[in-house]
Design a protein around this motif. Structure first.
Motif, short mmCIF file in Angstrom:
data_model
loop_
_atom_site.label_atom_id
_atom_site.label_comp_id
_atom_site.label_asym_id
_atom_site.label_seq_id
_atom_site.Cartn_x
_atom_site.Cartn_y
_atom_site.Cartn_z
N ARG A 121 -0.60 90.38 -28.51
CA ARG A 121 0.82 90.67 -28.77
C ARG A 121 1.40 91.32 -27.52
O ARG A 121 0.82 92.29 -27.02
N VAL A 122 2.47 90.76 -27.01
CA VAL A 122 3.08 91.28 -25.79
C VAL A 122 4.33 92.06 -26.17
O VAL A 122 5.24 91.51 -26.83
N TRP A 123 4.36 93.32 -25.80
CA TRP A 123 5.55 94.13 -26.09
C TRP A 123 5.49 95.43 -25.30
O TRP A 123 4.40 95.95 -25.04
N ASP A 124 6.60 95.91 -24.92
CA ASP A 124 6.71 97.26 -24.35
C ASP A 124 8.17 97.68 -24.38
O ASP A 124 9.02 96.95 -24.90
N ASP A 125 8.46 98.83 -23.82
CA ASP A 125 9.83 99.34 -23.89
C ASP A 125 10.82 98.43 -23.18
O ASP A 125 11.98 98.29 -23.61
N THR A 126 10.37 97.82 -22.10
CA THR A 126 11.27 96.93 -21.36
C THR A 126 11.67 95.73 -22.21
O THR A 126 12.85 95.37 -22.29
N LEU A 127 10.68 95.13 -22.85
CA LEU A 127 10.98 93.99 -23.72
C LEU A 127 11.84 94.43 -24.90
O LEU A 127 12.77 93.73 -25.31
N ALA A 128 11.51 95.60 -25.45
CA ALA A 128 12.27 96.10 -26.60
C ALA A 128 13.72 96.34 -26.22
O ALA A 128 14.62 96.17 -27.04
N GLY A 129 13.94 96.72 -24.98
CA GLY A 129 15.30 97.04 -24.54
C GLY A 129 16.09 95.84 -24.05
O GLY A 129 17.29 95.95 -23.77
N ALA A 130 15.43 94.70 -23.97
CA ALA A 130 16.12 93.52 -23.44
C ALA A 130 17.16 93.03 -24.43
O ALA A 130 16.90 92.96 -25.63
N GLU A 131 18.32 92.69 -23.90
CA GLU A 131 19.42 92.23 -24.76
C GLU A 131 19.04 90.90 -25.42
O GLU A 131 19.21 90.71 -26.61
N MET A 132 18.55 89.99 -24.61
CA MET A 132 18.19 88.67 -25.13
C MET A 132 17.16 88.07 -24.16
O MET A 132 17.32 88.14 -22.95
N LEU A 133 16.10 87.51 -24.74
CA LEU A 133 15.12 86.80 -23.90
C LEU A 133 15.52 85.34 -23.90
O LEU A 133 15.45 84.68 -24.92
N ASP A 134 15.93 84.85 -22.75
CA ASP A 134 16.30 83.44 -22.72
C ASP A 134 15.05 82.58 -22.51
O ASP A 134 13.93 83.10 -22.44
N VAL A 135 15.25 81.29 -22.45
CA VAL A 135 14.12 80.36 -22.37
C VAL A 135 13.24 80.69 -21.15
O VAL A 135 12.01 80.75 -21.23
N LEU A 167 3.64 91.69 -14.60
CA LEU A 167 5.07 91.36 -14.51
C LEU A 167 5.87 92.65 -14.36
O LEU A 167 5.44 93.71 -14.82
N ASP A 168 7.04 92.54 -13.75
CA ASP A 168 7.89 93.72 -13.73
C ASP A 168 9.16 93.46 -14.56
O ASP A 168 9.35 92.38 -15.10
N ALA A 169 9.99 94.49 -14.61
CA ALA A 169 11.14 94.46 -15.53
C ALA A 169 12.11 93.32 -15.20
O ALA A 169 12.91 92.92 -16.05
N SER A 170 12.03 92.80 -13.98
CA SER A 170 13.01 91.76 -13.60
C SER A 170 12.87 90.52 -14.46
O SER A 170 13.81 89.72 -14.56
N VAL A 171 11.70 90.36 -15.11
CA VAL A 171 11.48 89.16 -15.93
C VAL A 171 12.48 89.07 -17.09
O VAL A 171 12.83 87.99 -17.55
N VAL A 172 12.94 90.23 -17.57
CA VAL A 172 13.87 90.19 -18.71
C VAL A 172 15.33 90.18 -18.28
O VAL A 172 16.24 90.12 -19.11
N GLU A 173 15.56 90.27 -16.97
CA GLU A 173 16.95 90.23 -16.50
C GLU A 173 17.40 88.78 -16.41
O GLU A 173 17.11 88.09 -15.45
N THR A 174 18.07 88.33 -17.44
CA THR A 174 18.47 86.92 -17.45
C THR A 174 19.99 86.82 -17.43
O THR A 174 20.69 87.72 -17.88
N PRO A 175 20.49 85.70 -16.90
CA PRO A 175 21.94 85.52 -16.84
C PRO A 175 22.53 85.06 -18.17
O PRO A 175 23.74 84.88 -18.28
N VAL A 176 21.69 84.86 -19.16
CA VAL A 176 22.15 84.32 -20.44
C VAL A 176 22.26 85.46 -21.45
O VAL A 176 21.30 86.20 -21.65
N ARG A 177 23.44 85.61 -22.03
CA ARG A 177 23.55 86.66 -23.05
C ARG A 177 24.49 86.23 -24.15
O ARG A 177 25.42 85.44 -23.94
#
Lengths: 323, 264
Positions: free
Chosen positions: B83-97, B215-225
């Protein structure tokens, strides 16, 4: 740079309807951006296809003579190369089974975000806004893409098909396909769900969905179909569960039906199902959920438990309800 | 051989619900194993049961709550789960494809499976794109919307049927390693047995954060929201019959008589 590139779809020698829908969507978007609409067709009789695809609003048709049928390993390479030449802001691909088999990979290679299953696209406010559904069509969402380029797949039958003839330039595109990267081979096609009953020929369909709960409850809708002299059909979950054969399935991956009367019993109306039955003359829905998507489509509806209503209906016509 | 199955816990909305901001209010959501993933799990478990030395590993991107769903997959025969999860993922607005594919790709690179099964789509956000995006990210071959699979592990080929529209299937040979997105109806998913549920409690459920995956936090920074959610305006102009079941059935019977469906 404000052009739109759209990709047509064909199968076994015929262009699919989605090809002419994506022209409509692409033209609308190109107009908003003040750009040209480029259309690509890859494989098969590309010259013949180009003639058909020369519809109003298409500026350029790019023909790519690579293979006969769809192969995603070829499509990914060709579309990536054509994209580099055209340099569009938006790549539109129909949200079909084949579209979903290559669009995400093209986006990945281009390093461009992908948004699938769009029912609306607009750049009117600058950035790309895509309308989509969530939670089994219960809600719509707006998704904003804060990027200069985007890949969007468009849901079939959401845009009208562009019919009028156009005056596009037809240009042959010479793609450089790396054969070693082609690691899948299409070996053939198979028709499924033949059988003795053709639901697409029926005048009256009694169609059953997930709401029936248990296989033994099918007896109830069978009794109704018998009483009405109707043909029994179903939505996908009933076929997936093995309760009815594949030839009874109405929907995108099953049969498209256009009966005089379609009675949807315990069917919520997933988009894939609706694609197969929305052309029915009269649609009747029996469902407990007043907000089920099928209700938007129905001409007549009963919001109640099918296990209460169907036995009454059978008795109305002098039949005998099994429960 | 090793098969990695992506398993998603999805939210389903109750019949009546309210929207709170950009999502349906939590009170009206129920969580369950994604339907398509249930078939993907079953397909992997059946291959493991038919062959020697096949390990089935599931991977889920999701909060602690999703462990209930993961335990269901373990109870059905998955050997171990990530199971992959941490605070960064929890805080992400939306995980795009792209973000989902990147996270899952790091798990694929660590596990080095021969096959990855994903569901065709998730029934909450219905993107239907993660499997193919993942395949391309890790350089695997792929096939989308697979409704029949004949695996030749020794020959390194998966013979698949892809379910196209309109009752046509495409027959395709896919070289391994590959990602297959699994369509419902490919098999009949089992119910978790009581014994399976008990055994599932003892199976490994490894929780990893983005750091663990390199991975670092940049992985959840997506242009799609997501910027809006609303109930679609009803286009329906259905005549809704009111009353008891007897009354509504009577009204419908009259309609069917009028339409000439039945006589009398």
């Amino acid at each position: 740079m404000s052009d739109v590139l759209a990709v047509a779809e064909h199968r076994r020698g015929d262009l699919r309807d989605a090809s002419f829908e994506v022209v409509t969507a692409g033209r609308e978007l190109a107009d908003e951006q003040g750009g040209d609409l480029h259309l690509a067709v890859v494989g098969g009789d590309v010259d013949g296809f180009a003639e058909e695809l020369n519809r109003e609003g298409v500026d350029v048709v790019h023909t790519v003579a690579e293979g006969e049928e769809f192969n995603h390993d070829v499509y990914v390479q060709v579309v990536e190369q054509l994209y580099a030449q055209v340099a569009p802001t938006t790549l539109l691909i129909p949200n079909t089974v084949n579209g979903l088999d290559y669009a995400p990979a093209v986006a990945e290679r281009l390093g461009v975000p992908v948004v699938t299953d769009a029912i609306g696209v607009s750049r009117a406010n600058g950035s790309m806004e895509v309308t989509r559904e969530m939670y089994g069509s219960k809600v719509e969402t707006t998704v904003e893409v804060d990027a200069d380029e985007v890949v969007v797949t468009t849901r079939p039958a959401e845009w009208p098909q562009t019919e009028s003839e156009g005056s596009a330039d037809v240009q042959a595109f010479d793609a450089d396909v790396d054969e070693s990267a082609v690691r899948s081979t299409v070996t053939g096609f198979e028709e499924v769900g033949g059988g003795d009953v053709d639901i697409s020929e029926a005048d009256v369909l009694v169609s059953v969905g997930r709401g029936i709960d248990e296989e033994e409850n099918l007896e109830l809708v069978e009794a109704l179909a018998d009483t009405l002299g109707a043909t029994l059909s179903s939505s996908r979950p009933i076929v997936d569960a093995g309760w009815l054969p594949k030839n009874r399935q109405v929907g995108q991956s099953g049969k498209v039906v256009t009966p005089k009367v379609y009675i949807a019993i315990g069917i919520s109306g997933a988009v894939q199902h609706v694609a197969g039955m929305k052309g029915s003359d009269t649609i009747v829905a029996i469902n407990t959920d007043p907000n089920a998507p099928i209700m938007d489509l129905a001409d007549y509806a009963i919001v109640d438990d099918l296990f209460d209503v169907v036995p009454e209906l059978i008795e109305e016509f002098g039949g005998e309800s099994p429960v | 051989m090793k098969i990695l199955v992506t398993v998603k816990e999805v939210a389903e909305a109750e019949d009546d619900f309210e929207i709170d901001g950009l999502d349906i209010d939590e009170r009206y959501l129920e969580y369950d194993l994604n339907e398509w993933d249930d078939y993907a799990v079953e397909e992997a478990v059946q291959i493991a049961e038919d062959g020697d030395d096949v390990e089935v590993v599931s991977v889920t991107v999701g909060p602690e709550r999703s462990e209930e769903t993961i335990r269901m997959a373990l109870a059905k025969g998955v050997d171990r789960a990530i199971r992959v999860w941490d605070d960064t993922l929890a805080g992400a607005e939306m995980l795009d494809v792209g973000a989902k594919a990147d996270v899952l790709a790091s798990v694929v690179e660590a596990e080095e499976p021969d096959l990855v099964f994903t569901g065709v789509q998730a029934n909450d956000d219905a993107f239907g794109a993660t499997g193919v995006a993942l395949a391309d990210t890790v350089g695997f071959e792929w096939a989308a919307v697979v409704n029949a699979l004949d695996l030749d592990a020794e020959g390194g080929v998966a013979h698949v049927h892809r379910e196209l529209e309109g009752g046509v299937e495409e027959l395709t040979d896919v070289q391994l390693p590959a990602v297959l997105t699994i369509q419902t109806g490919i098999n009949e998913p089992r119910y978790a047995s009581l014994r399976g549920i008990r055994q599932a409690q003892r199976k490994e459920l490894d929780v990893q954060g983005l750091d663990d995956l390199g991975l670092d936090a940049s992985v959840v920074e997506t242009p799609v929201r997501r910027t809006a959610m609303y109930e679609p305006e009803s286009e329906g102009d259905a005549t809704v019959y009111e009353g008891s079941a007897e009354e509504t059935a009577g009204q419908l019977a009259d309609l069917l008589r009028d339409k000439g469906v039945v006589e009398g």
